[in-house]
Scaffold this active site. Structure first.
Site, PDB file in Angstrom:
ATOM      1  N   GLY A 159       0.760  -1.191  -0.186  1.00 52.80           N
ATOM      2  CA  GLY A 159       0.033  -0.118  -0.038  1.00 52.80           C
ATOM      3  C   GLY A 159       0.814   1.123   0.113  1.00 52.80           C
ATOM      4  O   GLY A 159       1.989   1.138   0.363  1.00 52.80           O
TER       5      GLY A 159
ATOM      6  N   TYR B 123       4.164  -3.152   2.265  1.00 54.78           N
ATOM      7  CA  TYR B 123       3.506  -2.531   3.401  1.00 54.78           C
ATOM      8  C   TYR B 123       3.008  -3.188   4.390  1.00 54.78           C
ATOM      9  O   TYR B 123       3.157  -2.996   5.609  1.00 54.78           O
ATOM     10  CB  TYR B 123       2.559  -1.538   3.030  1.00 54.78           C
ATOM     11  CG  TYR B 123       1.637  -0.726   4.142  1.00 54.78           C
ATOM     12  CD1 TYR B 123       2.434   0.539   4.486  1.00 54.78           C
ATOM     13  CD2 TYR B 123       0.557  -1.096   4.638  1.00 54.78           C
ATOM     14  CE1 TYR B 123       1.393   1.210   5.331  1.00 54.78           C
ATOM     15  CE2 TYR B 123      -0.128  -0.406   5.528  1.00 54.78           C
ATOM     16  CZ  TYR B 123       0.336   0.800   5.863  1.00 54.78           C
ATOM     17  OH  TYR B 123      -0.291   1.314   6.978  1.00 54.78           O
TER      18      TYR B 123
ATOM     19  N   SER C 287     -23.579  -4.725 -23.637  1.00 59.68           N
ATOM     20  CA  SER C 287     -23.034  -3.835 -24.460  1.00 59.68           C
ATOM     21  C   SER C 287     -22.284  -4.719 -25.684  1.00 59.68           C
ATOM     22  O   SER C 287     -21.535  -4.040 -26.482  1.00 59.68           O
ATOM     23  CB  SER C 287     -21.711  -3.564 -23.448  1.00 59.68           C
ATOM     24  OG  SER C 287     -21.042  -4.194 -23.157  1.00 59.68           O
ATOM     25  N   GLY C 288     -22.072  -5.957 -25.403  1.00 59.38           N
ATOM     26  CA  GLY C 288     -21.189  -6.759 -26.542  1.00 59.38           C
ATOM     27  C   GLY C 288     -19.911  -7.086 -25.865  1.00 59.38           C
ATOM     28  O   GLY C 288     -18.966  -7.709 -26.426  1.00 59.38           O
ATOM     29  N   GLY C 289     -19.693  -6.371 -24.507  1.00 61.66           N
ATOM     30  CA  GLY C 289     -18.530  -6.625 -23.974  1.00 61.66           C
ATOM     31  C   GLY C 289     -18.463  -8.120 -23.466  1.00 61.66           C
ATOM     32  O   GLY C 289     -19.563  -8.925 -23.318  1.00 61.66           O
ATOM     33  N   VAL C 290     -17.124  -8.583 -22.894  1.00 63.68           N
ATOM     34  CA  VAL C 290     -17.304 -10.088 -22.474  1.00 63.68           C
ATOM     35  C   VAL C 290     -17.955 -10.253 -21.127  1.00 63.68           C
ATOM     36  O   VAL C 290     -18.663 -11.289 -21.183  1.00 63.68           O
ATOM     37  CB  VAL C 290     -15.718 -10.332 -22.383  1.00 63.68           C
ATOM     38  CG1 VAL C 290     -15.544 -11.567 -21.543  1.00 63.68           C
ATOM     39  CG2 VAL C 290     -14.871 -10.411 -23.600  1.00 63.68           C
ATOM     40  N   ASP C 291     -17.912  -9.421 -20.247  1.00 63.89           N
ATOM     41  CA  ASP C 291     -18.446  -9.685 -19.087  1.00 63.89           C
ATOM     42  C   ASP C 291     -19.933  -9.684 -19.010  1.00 63.89           C
ATOM     43  O   ASP C 291     -20.807 -10.655 -18.558  1.00 63.89           O
ATOM     44  CB  ASP C 291     -18.106  -8.576 -17.949  1.00 63.89           C
ATOM     45  CG  ASP C 291     -16.596  -8.400 -17.765  1.00 63.89           C
ATOM     46  OD1 ASP C 291     -16.112  -9.336 -18.135  1.00 63.89           O
ATOM     47  OD2 ASP C 291     -16.280  -7.598 -17.235  1.00 63.89           O
ATOM     48  N   SER C 292     -20.652  -8.950 -19.636  1.00 66.27           N
ATOM     49  CA  SER C 292     -22.193  -8.720 -19.782  1.00 66.27           C
ATOM     50  C   SER C 292     -22.527 -10.004 -20.679  1.00 66.27           C
ATOM     51  O   SER C 292     -23.909 -10.673 -20.461  1.00 66.27           O
ATOM     52  CB  SER C 292     -22.852  -7.507 -20.353  1.00 66.27           C
ATOM     53  OG  SER C 292     -22.493  -7.224 -21.611  1.00 66.27           O
ATOM     54  N   THR C 293     -21.786 -10.208 -21.467  1.00 65.19           N
ATOM     55  CA  THR C 293     -22.368 -11.680 -22.360  1.00 65.19           C
ATOM     56  C   THR C 293     -22.028 -12.978 -21.808  1.00 65.19           C
ATOM     57  O   THR C 293     -23.140 -13.789 -21.764  1.00 65.19           O
ATOM     58  CB  THR C 293     -21.236 -11.683 -23.679  1.00 65.19           C
ATOM     59  OG1 THR C 293     -21.329 -10.334 -24.489  1.00 65.19           O
ATOM     60  CG2 THR C 293     -21.937 -12.733 -24.890  1.00 65.19           C
TER      61      THR C 293
END
Ligand code: XMP
Length: 584
Positions: free
Chosen positions: A52, A81, A221-227
């Protein structure tokens, strides 16, 4: 499932990297705030305290429950840290070093201790600190040192307490993987219990439990996560119960809407709807010039469109819940770029969505996974590799890659340095944003000169090379330009050409992202220029400009110069910092 390892977040950018590395070894790990009480961590086989940016002796700096040092049956590893905290709380001493130690160092390790089992004595490690441990606590022995840091490692082997000043989680510590494995398996006796792709049945079961009799609605959105999240829900509940809407903003790349549609159709989605909102977005952006103004308008438009959808249908009655592609780092307050956060905030603030969140009507099946794990799950679900390997693409789309100008201005020769192009782009240094003109060199410089020139010519924050042109730079100027349909089409065509050639040549596999930017620099016949911006990055926070092989660059330049309205092709030479990845 209770994880075997807790990673305590002391504010370092590497905290998630540590948890990912533990999971990569097949061991379950979760991140917790550093102050989590020891009793809540006692079930773990191991606890790792992250690095940190603070100093342990500063008031208000992150700390840990000292009880953690006395948990029996739980091994402890402090990193950076984390080591200083263990020293500070255990009765040792931490001091500011005479000089900082940032970057590679050679450490001498004690190969007798289990943490360094099977390692050579001299090891390349990566350091990032100024403070250092000046005296170890009672019971501890020094286990590693570098020329500037005599206590680069310490351990109380009898109590299973270990600490290192260097970062085993980063690739620059060449045997970091081995050190973490030694800790997990030799010291803490963890078992292999983590494999995201083996959890599909469980994840589907969980989706069915949370959804119960209700249906799921996604904005995709066509992005990986939402798909991937959508696909999991589709498998768990069937196509009649999972609906998806994709908002076509008119700011997408060529063929994007069709591509996303085809992916969802091939997944078996039957209730997949494209909301055509091009005119609504473009009309509201007609006068926008500045990046933040564009983002604000686009964010607000998303809010309006999503709200209209949620309020028009039956979605606000109790039969529906909202599916989201939220992933693990999004659930914890750290990381992400400020700009990406802004967009997410806009999306999450939609009144309709807010109401669903408040009513607990939300399902986020990927909330405990990292990006690479989401990709592995996607692969297991049969999503095409080509889709899973896509480069990140910003929410505001081509709008922030199509630069505008409120006035006409000439270019200006600056000494022997090059040409000042009065197109402003965004930069970042430390925590502050800059918005400045660009310096252009005629032809590709022999060496990596961008950083040095930008340091010297303080009024610029970005350097480009003109690699092909229809007219000498001195005859070009910056002209008044807005986000018109024509200019977006011009950018879309250029982007499509660049994508095709870099895909065919395999260059797209060598870079993390490859923005293609349109700037209003040209002649009356050919008013715009294209800038190529291929970069390497790990997480988008920092980036390096990447050179491409000359034959590929020649092919791209030739095709772009043959396109309508394009006066020149430029190459962005700037790293991040001082420039950001996107121009806006
Ligand atoms: P910068 O330009 O800040 O970009 O160096 C870092 C990463 O973030 C992406 N980016 C965005 N993503 N909304 C997004 O969803 C945005 O407004 C936005 N701005 C930048 C950028 O593409 C890069 O991957």
């Amino acid at each position: 499932m209770t994880p075997q390892v807790f990673v305590l977040d002391a504010g370092g950018q590497y905290c998630h990297l540590i948890a990912r590395k533990v999971r990569e070894a097949g061991v379950s790990a979760e991140v917790r705030p550093s102050e989590t009480p020891a009793v809540q961590l006692a079930s773990a086989r191991a606890i790792i305290i992250s690095g940190g940016p603070s100093s342990v002796y500063e008031p208000g700096s992150p700390t840990i429950d000292p009880g953690i040092l006395n948990l029996s049956g739980t091994a402890l590893l402090g990193i950076c840290y984390g080591q200083q905290l263990m020293a500070h709380l255990g009765g040792g001493r931490v001091e500011p070093g005479l000089e900082g130690e940032y970057g590679l160092a050679t450490a001498h390790l004690d190969p007798q201790i289990p943490l360094f089992d099977a390692l050579a004595q001299a090891q390349q490690v990566w350091m990032s600190h100024r403070d250092l441990v000046a005296a170890v606590p009672p019971g501890f022995a020094v286990t590693a040192s570098t020329p500037t840091c005599p206590i680069a490692g310490m351990a109380d082997i009898a109590r299973n307490l270990y600490a290192v000043q260097f970062h085993p989680e980063v690739v620059h510590t060449l045997n970091g993987r081995r050190i973490l494995d030694n800790f997990l398996f030799e010291v803490a006796h963890c078992e292999k219990d983590w494999n995201p792709t083996a959890q599909l049945d469980q994840l589907e079961e969980q989706i069915r439990r949370i959804a119960a009799a209700r249906n799921v609605f996604f904005f995709v959105s066509g992005g990986v996560d939402s798909t991937v999240a959508y696909t999991l829900c589709l498998r768990a509940l069937g196509p009649d119960r999972v609906w998806g809407t994709y908002v076509d903003t008119g700011l997408m790349r060529e063929g994007e809407t069709e591509f996303v549609e085809s992916i969802f159709r091939s997944l078996g989605a039957t209730h997949f709807h494209v909301e055509h909102a091009r005119e609504r977005f473009l009309d509201s952006l007609a006068d926008a010039v500045e990046p933040e103004q564009k983002r604000h308008i686009i964010g607000q438009k998303f809010v309006d469109v999503q709200d209209a959808i949620l309020n028009s249908g039956h979605f606000l009655n109790g039969d529906w819940i909202l599916g989201q592609g939220t992933i693990y780092p999004d659930t914890i307050e750290s990381g992400g770029t400020a700009k990406a956060d802004l967009i997410k905030t806009h999306h999450n603030r939609v009144a309709g969505i807010q109401k669903l969140i408040e009513e607990n009507r939300i399902i986020e099946p990927l909330a405990s996974f990292y990006k690479d794990e989401v990709r592995a799950i996607g692969r297991q679900l049969g999503l095409p590799q080509e889709f899973l390997d896509r480069h990140p693409f910003p929410g505001p789309g081509l709008a922030i890659r199509c630069l505008c100008s409120a006035k006409c201005e000439p270019v200006e020769k600056i000494g022997n340095e090059g040409w000042l192009i009065p197109v402003h782009s965004v930069g970042v240094q430390g925590d502050s944003r800059s918005y400045r003109p660009v310096i252009a060199f005629e032809g590709m410089p022999e060496h990596d000169v961008a950083t040095e020139v930008i340091n010297r010519v303080a009024r610029v924050n970005r350097a480009i090379a003109i690699v092909g042109s229809h007219a000498p730079i001195g005859e070009m100027s910056v002209h008044t330009a807005h986000l018109t349909k024509d200019r977006l089409s011009r950018l879309r065509a250029a982007d499509s050409t660049v994508r095709r050639i870099s895909h065919e040549s395999g260059f797209d596999q060598k870079v993390w992202q490859f923005p293609v930017v349109l700037i209003p620099l040209g002649t009356p016949d050919r008013p715009d220029s294209v800038v190529l911006r291929p970069i390497h990055s790990v997480d988008g926070m920092t980036a390096q400009s990447v050179k491409m092989d000359q034959p590929i660059l020649d092919a791209i330049t030739r095709e772009l110069l043959a396109q309508e309205g394009i006066a020149s092709v430029c190459y962005d030479l700037t790293h991040k910092p001082p420039a950001t990845i996107e121009w806006e």
